[in-house]
Design a protein around this motif. Structure first.
Motif, short mmCIF file in Angstrom:
data_model
loop_
_atom_site.label_atom_id
_atom_site.label_comp_id
_atom_site.label_asym_id
_atom_site.label_seq_id
_atom_site.Cartn_x
_atom_site.Cartn_y
_atom_site.Cartn_z
N GLN A 284 0.78 -0.51 0.17
CA GLN A 284 -0.29 0.19 0.08
C GLN A 284 0.66 0.66 -0.19
N ASP A 285 -0.04 2.40 0.07
CA ASP A 285 0.97 3.62 -0.44
C ASP A 285 1.49 3.88 0.81
N PHE A 286 0.56 4.12 1.95
CA PHE A 286 0.71 4.12 3.70
C PHE A 286 0.24 3.24 4.31
N ALA A 287 0.56 3.36 5.18
CA ALA A 287 -0.23 2.62 6.32
C ALA A 287 -1.58 3.50 6.86
N ASP A 288 -2.26 2.98 6.81
CA ASP A 288 -4.52 3.36 7.27
C ASP A 288 -4.20 4.69 9.22
N GLU A 289 -4.92 5.52 8.67
CA GLU A 289 -4.66 6.34 10.48
C GLU A 289 -5.29 5.85 11.44
N GLU A 290 -6.10 4.63 11.10
CA GLU A 290 -6.20 3.47 12.56
C GLU A 290 -4.81 2.69 12.94
N THR A 291 -3.90 1.88 12.16
CA THR A 291 -2.59 1.05 11.73
C THR A 291 -1.89 2.05 12.81
N LEU A 292 -1.61 3.52 12.29
CA LEU A 292 -0.51 4.18 12.97
C LEU A 292 -1.14 4.86 14.16
N ARG A 293 -2.27 5.30 14.80
CA ARG A 293 -2.46 5.58 16.05
C ARG A 293 -2.67 4.29 16.73
N ASP A 294 -2.54 3.03 16.69
CA ASP A 294 -2.72 1.67 17.33
C ASP A 294 -1.29 1.61 17.88
N LEU A 295 -0.14 2.11 16.44
CA LEU A 295 1.08 1.84 17.06
C LEU A 295 1.58 2.95 17.36
N GLY A 296 1.06 4.98 17.37
CA GLY A 296 1.36 5.28 18.54
C GLY A 296 1.84 5.92 17.19
N MET A 297 2.07 6.40 16.03
CA MET A 297 3.07 6.57 15.26
C MET A 297 2.26 7.83 14.77
N GLU A 298 2.72 8.95 14.19
CA GLU A 298 1.75 10.56 13.89
C GLU A 298 2.61 10.50 12.17
N ASP A 299 3.24 10.17 12.00
CA ASP A 299 4.34 10.68 10.56
C ASP A 299 4.20 9.12 9.86
N PRO A 300 3.59 8.47 8.52
CA PRO A 300 3.12 7.87 8.22
C PRO A 300 4.13 7.26 7.18
N PHE A 301 5.49 8.00 7.11
CA PHE A 301 6.80 7.94 6.25
C PHE A 301 7.71 7.03 6.94
N GLU A 302 6.93 7.26 8.92
CA GLU A 302 8.32 6.17 9.48
C GLU A 302 7.64 4.54 9.42
N LEU A 303 6.86 4.46 8.82
CA LEU A 303 6.52 3.01 8.84
C LEU A 303 6.79 2.41 7.68
N THR A 304 7.62 1.69 7.71
CA THR A 304 8.15 1.06 6.03
C THR A 304 7.34 -0.32 5.55
N GLY A 305 7.03 -1.30 6.56
CA GLY A 305 6.07 -2.57 6.99
C GLY A 305 5.39 -2.89 7.93
N LEU A 306 5.14 -3.47 7.94
CA LEU A 306 4.39 -4.40 9.59
C LEU A 306 3.82 -6.14 9.31
N TYR A 307 3.42 -6.52 10.22
CA TYR A 307 3.51 -7.72 10.19
C TYR A 307 1.91 -8.07 11.32
#
Length: 134
Positions: A41-64
């Protein structure tokens, strides 16, 4: 397909790089990963970022997403499928920042990191293995 700077790689092209990285894993690892869904996907969705405590979508390159192989039990039937997601834009951004490796190498690195989570390795375990190998 060695990539150089120019036209941005598509979601489908990055998926092909990710699948190629999975295909290079030893057969005994691939055999255990039959139920893993692979997505780009282009970016993680907002819910995923929120669940991970991340604000910047550029911080997450992959997720299991799922339970590690070492934590699975029969009671987990009916659970959502295990999946590995790669995020194209953050990977491209990191690739541009590094500038000293191929996109294939970076995608393979992210894929292998997420596969490590599938097999129950923590981030700390993987960093220690990378340090020993490097």
């Amino acid at each position: 397909m060695t990539r150089t700077f120019g036209t941005a790689i598509t979601l489908e092209e990055m998926e092909a790089l990710g699948i190629a990285a999975l295909d290079k894993l030893p057969a005994e690892f691939r055999a255990q990963m039959g139920d893993v869904v692979f997505q780009v996907q282009d970016f993680a969705d907002e819910e995923t970022l929120r669940d991970l405590g991340m604000e910047d979508p550029f911080e997450l390159t992959g997720l299991y997403e799922g339970h590690a192989l070492t934590e699975r039990s029969i009671e987990m039937s009916g659970a959502l499928p295990t999946r590995i997601r790669l995020f194209r834009r953050p990977i491209l951004d990191e690739w541009a920042e590094r500038g000293n490796e191929t996109l294939e190498h970076l995608v393979a690195h992210v894929v292998i990191h997420e596969v490590g989570h599938y097999f129950g390795l923590s981030d700390e375990d993987m960093h220690a293995l990378e340090d020993m190998a490097g």
